[in-house]
Scaffold this motif. Structure first.
Motif, PDB file in Angstrom:
ATOM      1  N   ASN A 205       0.791  -1.233   0.000  1.00  0.00           N
ATOM      2  CA  ASN A 205       0.000   0.000   0.000  1.00  0.00           C
ATOM      3  C   ASN A 205       0.826   1.287   0.000  1.00  0.00           C
ATOM      4  O   ASN A 205       0.334   2.343   0.383  1.00  0.00           O
ATOM      5  CB  ASN A 205      -1.026  -0.011   1.131  1.00  0.00           C
ATOM      6  N   LEU A 206       2.083   1.208  -0.424  1.00  0.00           N
ATOM      7  CA  LEU A 206       2.947   2.336  -0.776  1.00  0.00           C
ATOM      8  C   LEU A 206       3.492   3.193   0.346  1.00  0.00           C
ATOM      9  O   LEU A 206       4.625   3.651   0.277  1.00  0.00           O
ATOM     10  CB  LEU A 206       2.240   3.289  -1.763  1.00  0.00           C
ATOM     11  N   ILE A 207       2.694   3.485   1.357  1.00  0.00           N
ATOM     12  CA  ILE A 207       3.073   4.525   2.316  1.00  0.00           C
ATOM     13  C   ILE A 207       2.616   4.162   3.716  1.00  0.00           C
ATOM     14  O   ILE A 207       1.599   3.511   3.908  1.00  0.00           O
ATOM     15  CB  ILE A 207       2.467   5.883   1.868  1.00  0.00           C
ATOM     16  N   HIS A 208       3.426   4.578   4.681  1.00  0.00           N
ATOM     17  CA  HIS A 208       3.047   4.464   6.087  1.00  0.00           C
ATOM     18  C   HIS A 208       3.014   5.866   6.660  1.00  0.00           C
ATOM     19  O   HIS A 208       3.906   6.671   6.383  1.00  0.00           O
ATOM     20  CB  HIS A 208       4.065   3.628   6.873  1.00  0.00           C
ATOM     21  N   THR A 209       1.995   6.167   7.443  1.00  0.00           N
ATOM     22  CA  THR A 209       1.946   7.417   8.192  1.00  0.00           C
ATOM     23  C   THR A 209       1.571   7.103   9.633  1.00  0.00           C
ATOM     24  O   THR A 209       0.759   6.218   9.884  1.00  0.00           O
ATOM     25  CB  THR A 209       0.925   8.410   7.598  1.00  0.00           C
ATOM     26  N   ALA A 210       2.182   7.808  10.562  1.00  0.00           N
ATOM     27  CA  ALA A 210       1.872   7.599  11.977  1.00  0.00           C
ATOM     28  C   ALA A 210       0.400   7.907  12.225  1.00  0.00           C
ATOM     29  O   ALA A 210      -0.183   8.782  11.584  1.00  0.00           O
ATOM     30  CB  ALA A 210       2.762   8.489  12.844  1.00  0.00           C
ATOM     31  N   ASP A 211      -0.200   7.180  13.182  1.00  0.00           N
ATOM     32  CA  ASP A 211      -1.633   7.353  13.431  1.00  0.00           C
ATOM     33  C   ASP A 211      -1.962   8.240  14.624  1.00  0.00           C
ATOM     34  O   ASP A 211      -3.132   8.488  14.899  1.00  0.00           O
ATOM     35  CB  ASP A 211      -2.321   5.994  13.565  1.00  0.00           C
ATOM     36  N   ALA A 212      -0.945   8.713  15.332  1.00  0.00           N
ATOM     37  CA  ALA A 212      -1.173   9.580  16.495  1.00  0.00           C
ATOM     38  C   ALA A 212       0.123  10.340  16.794  1.00  0.00           C
ATOM     39  O   ALA A 212       1.210   9.894  16.402  1.00  0.00           O
ATOM     40  CB  ALA A 212      -1.592   8.755  17.711  1.00  0.00           C
ATOM     41  N   ILE A 213       0.004  11.437  17.500  1.00  0.00           N
ATOM     42  CA  ILE A 213       1.175  12.272  17.798  1.00  0.00           C
ATOM     43  C   ILE A 213       2.226  11.490  18.576  1.00  0.00           C
ATOM     44  O   ILE A 213       3.413  11.536  18.242  1.00  0.00           O
ATOM     45  CB  ILE A 213       0.761  13.548  18.560  1.00  0.00           C
ATOM     46  N   GLU A 214       1.825  10.770  19.615  1.00  0.00           N
ATOM     47  CA  GLU A 214       2.806  10.014  20.418  1.00  0.00           C
ATOM     48  C   GLU A 214       3.461   8.922  19.596  1.00  0.00           C
ATOM     49  O   GLU A 214       4.657   8.664  19.727  1.00  0.00           O
ATOM     50  CB  GLU A 214       2.151   9.438  21.677  1.00  0.00           C
ATOM     51  N   ARG A 215       2.689   8.277  18.746  1.00  0.00           N
ATOM     52  CA  ARG A 215       3.256   7.236  17.886  1.00  0.00           C
ATOM     53  C   ARG A 215       4.234   7.851  16.884  1.00  0.00           C
ATOM     54  O   ARG A 215       5.277   7.275  16.586  1.00  0.00           O
ATOM     55  CB  ARG A 215       2.134   6.480  17.167  1.00  0.00           C
ATOM     56  N   ALA A 216       3.906   9.033  16.372  1.00  0.00           N
ATOM     57  CA  ALA A 216       4.800   9.732  15.450  1.00  0.00           C
ATOM     58  C   ALA A 216       6.144  10.010  16.122  1.00  0.00           C
ATOM     59  O   ALA A 216       7.201   9.785  15.524  1.00  0.00           O
ATOM     60  CB  ALA A 216       4.162  11.030  14.960  1.00  0.00           C
ATOM     61  N   LYS A 217       6.126  10.478  17.352  1.00  0.00           N
ATOM     62  CA  LYS A 217       7.367  10.760  18.087  1.00  0.00           C
ATOM     63  C   LYS A 217       8.205   9.488  18.211  1.00  0.00           C
ATOM     64  O   LYS A 217       9.421   9.510  18.020  1.00  0.00           O
ATOM     65  CB  LYS A 217       7.062  11.320  19.478  1.00  0.00           C
ATOM     66  N   TYR A 218       7.550   8.386  18.535  1.00  0.00           N
ATOM     67  CA  TYR A 218       8.252   7.110  18.681  1.00  0.00           C
ATOM     68  C   TYR A 218       8.863   6.669  17.343  1.00  0.00           C
ATOM     69  O   TYR A 218      10.033   6.304  17.277  1.00  0.00           O
ATOM     70  CB  TYR A 218       7.283   6.050  19.207  1.00  0.00           C
ATOM     71  N   GLU A 219       8.076   6.708  16.273  1.00  0.00           N
ATOM     72  CA  GLU A 219       8.561   6.266  14.966  1.00  0.00           C
ATOM     73  C   GLU A 219       9.688   7.168  14.459  1.00  0.00           C
ATOM     74  O   GLU A 219      10.663   6.676  13.889  1.00  0.00           O
ATOM     75  CB  GLU A 219       7.402   6.201  13.974  1.00  0.00           C
ATOM     76  N   ILE A 220       9.580   8.459  14.665  1.00  0.00           N
ATOM     77  CA  ILE A 220      10.652   9.383  14.284  1.00  0.00           C
ATOM     78  C   ILE A 220      11.946   8.984  14.983  1.00  0.00           C
ATOM     79  O   ILE A 220      13.014   8.940  14.363  1.00  0.00           O
ATOM     80  CB  ILE A 220      10.264  10.843  14.603  1.00  0.00           C
ATOM     81  N   SER A 221      11.849   8.647  16.262  1.00  0.00           N
ATOM     82  CA  SER A 221      13.050   8.309  17.044  1.00  0.00           C
ATOM     83  C   SER A 221      13.737   7.030  16.555  1.00  0.00           C
ATOM     84  O   SER A 221      14.925   6.832  16.806  1.00  0.00           O
ATOM     85  CB  SER A 221      12.708   8.176  18.534  1.00  0.00           C
ATOM     86  N   ILE A 222      13.036   6.178  15.852  1.00  0.00           N
ATOM     87  CA  ILE A 222      13.627   4.953  15.312  1.00  0.00           C
ATOM     88  C   ILE A 222      14.586   5.269  14.162  1.00  0.00           C
ATOM     89  O   ILE A 222      15.613   4.622  13.999  1.00  0.00           O
ATOM     90  CB  ILE A 222      12.528   3.978  14.830  1.00  0.00           C
ATOM     91  N   TYR A 223      14.262   6.288  13.383  1.00  0.00           N
ATOM     92  CA  TYR A 223      14.990   6.569  12.146  1.00  0.00           C
ATOM     93  C   TYR A 223      15.817   7.857  12.156  1.00  0.00           C
ATOM     94  O   TYR A 223      16.665   8.034  11.290  1.00  0.00           O
ATOM     95  CB  TYR A 223      14.008   6.628  10.972  1.00  0.00           C
ATOM     96  N   PHE A 224      15.550   8.744  13.102  1.00  0.00           N
ATOM     97  CA  PHE A 224      16.228  10.045  13.098  1.00  0.00           C
ATOM     98  C   PHE A 224      16.745  10.410  14.476  1.00  0.00           C
ATOM     99  O   PHE A 224      16.094  10.136  15.482  1.00  0.00           O
ATOM    100  CB  PHE A 224      15.267  11.160  12.654  1.00  0.00           C
TER     101      PHE A 224
END
Length: 150
Positions: A112-131
């Motif tokens: 399905n081409l793309i992943h986007t975080a589903d919540a602000i806290e989840r976004a912070k966590y996912e960002i920390s994995i890669y950046f």
């Protein structure tokens, strides 16, 4: 400004949709504060999809994310999490509206081409994995002066 995490998955990279997806993000008025093309490690993929670790598709999802290059991004703007979810479309592309990334370019829930975080806290966590924080550049565009300020 709210930040979110976005990943263009291996099939999006393979199909040369990086520019199209970035164009849609920028046309919506969101800012890209960090971007890189990587080969995700198995460790990164397992952390990223840890919420699915007890589901039968978890190992296939990890294998798929590690199967080729992905583009990872930090995107910001007012309501960026919600806006990116709307731009991406439903997780199942067959239920995505035309005009969304998945609705226009995908027909397979597994690809399905793309992943986007589903919540602000989840976004912070996912960002920390890669950046690391020092890789993220917050800037404000000044349209009148045609300059950028950090």
């Amino acid at each position: 400004m709210e930040r979110t995490f976005v990943m263009i998955k291996p099939n999006g990279v393979e199909r040369t949709l990086i520019g199209e997806i970035i164009k849609r993000i920028e046309r919506k008025g969101l800012e890209i504060n960090a971007l890189k093309i990587i080969l995700a490690s198995k460790e990164q993929a397992k952390k990223h999809y840890d919420i699915h670790q007890n589901k039968p598709f978890f190992e296939d999802l990890v294998k798929y994310i590690c199967s080729g290059p992905v583009v990872v991004m930090v995107v910001s703007g007012n309501n960026s999490v919600e806006i990116m979810r709307l731009l991406a479309g439903a997780t199942d592309p067959t239920k995505s509206q035309p005009g969304t990334i998945r609705g226009d370019f995908s027909s397979d829930v597994r690809l399905n081409l793309i992943h986007t975080a589903d919540a602000i806290e989840r976004a912070k966590y996912e960002i920390s994995i890669y950046f690391n924080e020092n890789e993220i550049i917050d800037y404000k565009r000044s349209i009148d002066k045609h300059t950028f300020t950090k």
